[in-house]
Motif scaffolding. Sequence first.
Motif: not given
Lengths: 157, 196
Positions: B127-138
């Motif tokens: 989220k720090i590197l890509y502030p545009e991310l609203a959702l993350f999937e592993f």
Amino acid sequence: MPLIPGMKPATEEAEPEQSITIKISPKDIVRLQDDASTLVFNPEAEKALLQLLELQAMVAVAVGAVKNAIVEQGLAYNPNFTSVGGDQIKANFSYAGAKYKINAEEVKRFRPPYFVPKTTYSIDSKLVEKYEMKHKGRLPKGIVKADRNKNLSFKVK
Amino acid sequence: MFRVSYSSLAAWERGDFDRALAPWTGAVIESNEYMDRGKRWHGRWEREVKKTKRAPAVFGGEPLVNQELELQTKRVVDLNDWLQLSGVLDRIDSPEFLKGGKRGIDYKLSKSNAVSWANSKQGNVYKILYPELALFEFHCLNPYLANDDPDRATMSIIHLTDKSLEDGIEWVLTIASEMRAYLENNGISLERPTHG
């Protein structure tokens, strides 16, 4: 944003004819609790207890429906769905119970004439897991995967 | 500048100091079988995504969306006047349900399942590197399990919020400060001999 992607926002659904606002007062809950706690000496207390149990049942049904919906939507979104989490709650879709069980059909039984030795076996799950990983899914003789149900559980952070 | 990555920070946090400090001390950390295998699988997945225009079949095979696919994009962010954070993400896209928001996806070859990764700090660091991310999937594949094992492939979703960003920054600053103090106390330069 919906907790699970793919879920349509509520605004896209047909508007209900009448909006319902539910207000739960913690004070009322505590009063019911106090009243119900006197059941040993006060027959009137059962009314308060009944109200509490009804509330509990309603909430349990609602939470159960939420769990089913999250699992259904999660699996529709991705067949490998395992968990979803926000800032405060994590919903984890995982198996419950022992991972392995003894396959009794493969275990030899020794029965001396007058004594029946009672032997108990327990599975070292960590060791079995290592064996399974090392042998690409094969399990040691006498051990099979247990039938387990998968449940969704919530954890408040 | 002192440039750190999630892998260095995580290694420091779990007490694997040699690995954490290797970029600065010059210590040679030989790649092991698991690392080599992970690189091979990542290459395989990347080729599959480019060829089929779908996610890897083992991870559900969903069609790519919005033609905004980014693969293996590296970012470097200055957190303050002495600290830089770098990282690379497997995939970024913008599915319709996020209404313009971005989704980050990381593919992992790992004995740990996706829940373990979702519980880690990696999502917050992204989220720090890509502030545009609203959702993350592993998306995790455990190659040591049988092909039909339901736990072989797992997927966890985390929603990235302002709080994720705050938590991530706090964690990075805490760990990086410890690493910086150690390096300075031992007379080791904060500049990496080679940037990684």
